[in-house]
Design a protein around this motif. Structure first.
Motif, short mmCIF file in Angstrom:
data_model
loop_
_atom_site.label_atom_id
_atom_site.label_comp_id
_atom_site.label_asym_id
_atom_site.label_seq_id
_atom_site.Cartn_x
_atom_site.Cartn_y
_atom_site.Cartn_z
N LEU A 7 0.82 -1.21 0.00
CA LEU A 7 0.00 0.00 0.00
C LEU A 7 0.86 1.26 0.00
O LEU A 7 0.40 2.32 -0.42
N THR A 8 2.10 1.15 0.46
CA THR A 8 3.00 2.30 0.38
C THR A 8 3.23 2.69 -1.08
O THR A 8 3.39 3.86 -1.40
N ARG A 9 3.22 1.68 -1.97
CA ARG A 9 3.38 1.96 -3.39
C ARG A 9 2.18 2.73 -3.92
O ARG A 9 2.32 3.64 -4.75
N VAL A 10 1.00 2.37 -3.45
CA VAL A 10 -0.21 3.09 -3.85
C VAL A 10 -0.13 4.54 -3.37
O VAL A 10 -0.43 5.47 -4.11
N ALA A 11 0.27 4.73 -2.11
CA ALA A 11 0.37 6.09 -1.56
C ALA A 11 1.37 6.92 -2.35
O ALA A 11 1.13 8.09 -2.66
N GLU A 12 2.50 6.31 -2.69
CA GLU A 12 3.52 7.04 -3.46
C GLU A 12 2.97 7.44 -4.82
O GLU A 12 3.19 8.57 -5.28
N ARG A 13 2.26 6.51 -5.49
CA ARG A 13 1.72 6.81 -6.82
C ARG A 13 0.66 7.93 -6.73
O ARG A 13 0.54 8.75 -7.64
N ALA A 14 -0.09 7.95 -5.62
CA ALA A 14 -1.12 8.97 -5.43
C ALA A 14 -0.55 10.29 -4.91
O ALA A 14 -1.26 11.29 -4.84
N GLU A 15 0.73 10.26 -4.53
CA GLU A 15 1.40 11.44 -3.97
C GLU A 15 0.71 11.92 -2.70
O GLU A 15 0.47 13.10 -2.50
N VAL A 16 0.39 10.93 -1.83
CA VAL A 16 -0.14 11.24 -0.50
C VAL A 16 0.65 10.42 0.50
O VAL A 16 1.32 9.45 0.15
N GLY A 17 0.54 10.79 1.77
CA GLY A 17 1.18 10.01 2.82
C GLY A 17 0.38 8.75 3.11
O GLY A 17 -0.83 8.69 2.86
N ILE A 18 1.04 7.76 3.68
CA ILE A 18 0.36 6.51 3.99
C ILE A 18 -0.73 6.74 5.03
O ILE A 18 -1.78 6.07 5.02
N ALA A 19 -0.54 7.70 5.93
CA ALA A 19 -1.57 8.01 6.93
C ALA A 19 -2.83 8.54 6.24
O ALA A 19 -3.96 8.22 6.66
N THR A 20 -2.65 9.34 5.20
CA THR A 20 -3.81 9.85 4.45
C THR A 20 -4.55 8.70 3.78
O THR A 20 -5.79 8.66 3.78
N LEU A 21 -3.80 7.76 3.23
CA LEU A 21 -4.44 6.59 2.60
C LEU A 21 -5.29 5.86 3.62
O LEU A 21 -6.45 5.52 3.34
N TYR A 22 -4.75 5.62 4.81
CA TYR A 22 -5.49 4.85 5.82
C TYR A 22 -6.67 5.63 6.40
O TYR A 22 -7.62 5.03 6.89
N ARG A 23 -6.61 6.96 6.35
CA ARG A 23 -7.78 7.73 6.79
C ARG A 23 -8.94 7.52 5.83
O ARG A 23 -10.10 7.48 6.24
N ARG A 24 -8.63 7.40 4.55
CA ARG A 24 -9.69 7.20 3.54
C ARG A 24 -10.11 5.73 3.46
O ARG A 24 -11.28 5.43 3.26
N PHE A 25 -9.14 4.83 3.63
CA PHE A 25 -9.39 3.38 3.50
C PHE A 25 -8.71 2.67 4.66
O PHE A 25 -7.49 2.50 4.65
N PRO A 26 -9.48 2.27 5.67
CA PRO A 26 -8.88 1.71 6.89
C PRO A 26 -8.19 0.37 6.71
O PRO A 26 -7.39 -0.03 7.55
N ASP A 27 -8.48 -0.36 5.61
CA ASP A 27 -7.82 -1.64 5.39
C ASP A 27 -7.71 -1.91 3.90
O ASP A 27 -8.31 -1.21 3.07
N ARG A 28 -6.93 -2.90 3.55
CA ARG A 28 -6.68 -3.24 2.16
C ARG A 28 -7.97 -3.60 1.42
O ARG A 28 -8.19 -3.20 0.27
N ASP A 29 -8.84 -4.36 2.09
CA ASP A 29 -10.05 -4.83 1.42
C ASP A 29 -10.95 -3.67 0.99
O ASP A 29 -11.58 -3.73 -0.08
#
Length: 222
Positions: free
Chosen positions: A41-63
């Motif tokens: 998921l760090t790769r997803v965050a990097e591609r989106a140009e957001v921090g991993i914390a921001t990703l988890y705020r929007r999507f709490p888990d991989r599923d």
């Protein structure tokens, strides 16, 4: 006129949050499509140009991220199943279903991994089965009733086919992207009743699902 009045800050925050969500979903579609749903998921965050914390705020888990990223492709799978059912020729309908799975997997590696991780389990009391699963069953039943599909074919053989095609696609997609079609056609010929060799019992669906979930987890730890 100033745009800094009451509520403007809240609207800006909501717009930023919506923008971040859209960027994360778009990045997940790209990364999962290239590497499968086990991609970091760090790769997803990097591609989106957001921090991993921001990703988890929007999507709490991989599923939850997978569900958002594959909403469109799963809708295509549903439409493919419905189009197969609308095909008047029972064998052509079954072949269309199988080749449709292969085409989606070839276009998006993540779809093949998604199907593997969510292999259908037989009906049990209280199970919720997606409408596309019922459509697939109808296609198979009609082909069996017409005696163009071997009677011992199981709906659980379809995710196993996806598993096999995913391996071919992963290996050949850069140099021979259509190689999977040969093996899909070999599979289809093996599904015809004339001269069919009796099969061993199908793998227990719960065991099959566990095996595919373990395969997904092994990819996550690579």
């Amino acid at each position: 006129m100033s745009s800094s009045g009451p509520g403007c800050g809240d609207r800006r925050l909501r717009a930023d949050a919506a923008g971040n969500r859209a960027k994360i979903v778009a990045a997940a579609q790209q990364v999962f499509g290239e590497e499968g749903v086990a991609a970091p998921l760090t790769r997803v965050a990097e591609r989106a140009e957001v921090g991993i914390a921001t990703l988890y705020r929007r999507f709490p888990d991989r599923d939850s991220l997978i569900a958002a990223a594959f909403d469109d492709v799963l809708e295509r799978y549903r439409r493919n199943a419905e189009q197969a059912l609308a095909e008047p020729d029972p064998w052509a309908a079954f072949a269309s279903l199988v080749l449709g799975v292969g085409e989606l997997a070839a276009e998006n590696l993540g779809f093949a991994h998604l199907v593997q991780a969510a292999a259908p389990v037989r009906h049990r009391s209280g199970d919720t089965v997606p409408p596309s699963f019922e459509t697939v069953l109808a296609v198979l039943d009609r082909a069996k009733d017409a005696r163009v599909l071997r009677a011992d074919f199981s709906v659980d053989d379809l995710p196993v086919l996806s598993f096999a095609l995913a391996g071919i696609i992963e290996t050949t997609r850069d140099d021979a992207p259509d190689a999977w079609r040969r093996h899909a056609l070999l599979f289809l010929d093996g599904c015809r009743p004339p001269g069919a060799t009796p099969l061993p019992p199908a793998v227990d669906p719960a065991r099959l699902q566990r095996a595919m979930i373990r395969a997904r987890r092994r990819r996550q730890t690579r």
